[in-house]
Design a protein around this motif. Sequence first.
Motif, PDB file in Angstrom:
ATOM      1  N   LYS A   7       0.849  -1.188   0.000  1.00 40.09           N
ATOM      2  CA  LYS A   7       0.000   0.000   0.000  1.00 40.09           C
ATOM      3  C   LYS A   7       0.890   1.246   0.000  1.00 40.09           C
ATOM      4  O   LYS A   7       1.867   1.320   0.736  1.00 40.09           O
ATOM      5  CB  LYS A   7      -0.911   0.017   1.219  1.00 40.09           C
ATOM      6  N   ASP A  29      11.864  -8.621   4.632  1.00 42.68           N
ATOM      7  CA  ASP A  29      11.362  -7.257   4.856  1.00 42.68           C
ATOM      8  C   ASP A  29      12.237  -6.237   4.136  1.00 42.68           C
ATOM      9  O   ASP A  29      11.738  -5.267   3.563  1.00 42.68           O
ATOM     10  CB  ASP A  29      11.333  -6.934   6.352  1.00 42.68           C
ATOM     11  N   ASN A  33      10.973  -3.510   1.385  1.00 38.75           N
ATOM     12  CA  ASN A  33      11.206  -2.080   1.578  1.00 38.75           C
ATOM     13  C   ASN A  33      11.996  -1.483   0.421  1.00 38.75           C
ATOM     14  O   ASN A  33      11.672  -0.401  -0.071  1.00 38.75           O
ATOM     15  CB  ASN A  33      11.941  -1.832   2.907  1.00 38.75           C
ATOM     16  N   LYS A  55       5.441   5.061   1.429  1.00 42.94           N
ATOM     17  CA  LYS A  55       5.046   3.705   1.794  1.00 42.94           C
ATOM     18  C   LYS A  55       4.039   3.779   2.934  1.00 42.94           C
ATOM     19  O   LYS A  55       4.203   4.577   3.855  1.00 42.94           O
ATOM     20  CB  LYS A  55       6.251   2.892   2.273  1.00 42.94           C
ATOM     21  N   LYS A  56       2.988   2.968   2.860  1.00 44.40           N
ATOM     22  CA  LYS A  56       2.010   2.899   3.950  1.00 44.40           C
ATOM     23  C   LYS A  56       2.128   1.572   4.687  1.00 44.40           C
ATOM     24  O   LYS A  56       2.260   1.540   5.894  1.00 44.40           O
ATOM     25  CB  LYS A  56       0.592   3.073   3.423  1.00 44.40           C
ATOM     26  N   SER A  57       2.092   0.455   3.946  1.00 41.47           N
ATOM     27  CA  SER A  57       2.197  -0.865   4.572  1.00 41.47           C
ATOM     28  C   SER A  57       2.457  -1.913   3.508  1.00 41.47           C
ATOM     29  O   SER A  57       2.320  -1.649   2.312  1.00 41.47           O
ATOM     30  CB  SER A  57       0.912  -1.209   5.338  1.00 41.47           C
ATOM     31  N   LYS A  59       2.268  -6.517   3.125  1.00 41.20           N
ATOM     32  CA  LYS A  59       2.083  -7.813   3.770  1.00 41.20           C
ATOM     33  C   LYS A  59       2.193  -8.916   2.737  1.00 41.20           C
ATOM     34  O   LYS A  59       1.898  -8.715   1.550  1.00 41.20           O
ATOM     35  CB  LYS A  59       0.749  -7.893   4.501  1.00 41.20           C
TER      36      LYS A  59
END
Length: 71
Positions: A7, A29, A33, A55-57, A59
Amino acid sequence: MKKLSMKFVTTNDDITTLTINEVREDITDEEVNSLMEGIITQNVFYSSGGSLVKKKSAKVIDVTEAEVAIA
């Protein structure tokens, strides 16, 4: 199968989601990123809410599929 859902915040403060199907089982991760930062820096996607700027999130989603018998 695993999917990566990322997101982002746009220039209009909207939220937009990019999803990549069939990502590696061992994605880290740091790799996610780095990918997200690259997408923002290179300005490779544009949404109806404008450019992706933050960047918001993110998963990783584990998807299980099962065939359904059709009669």
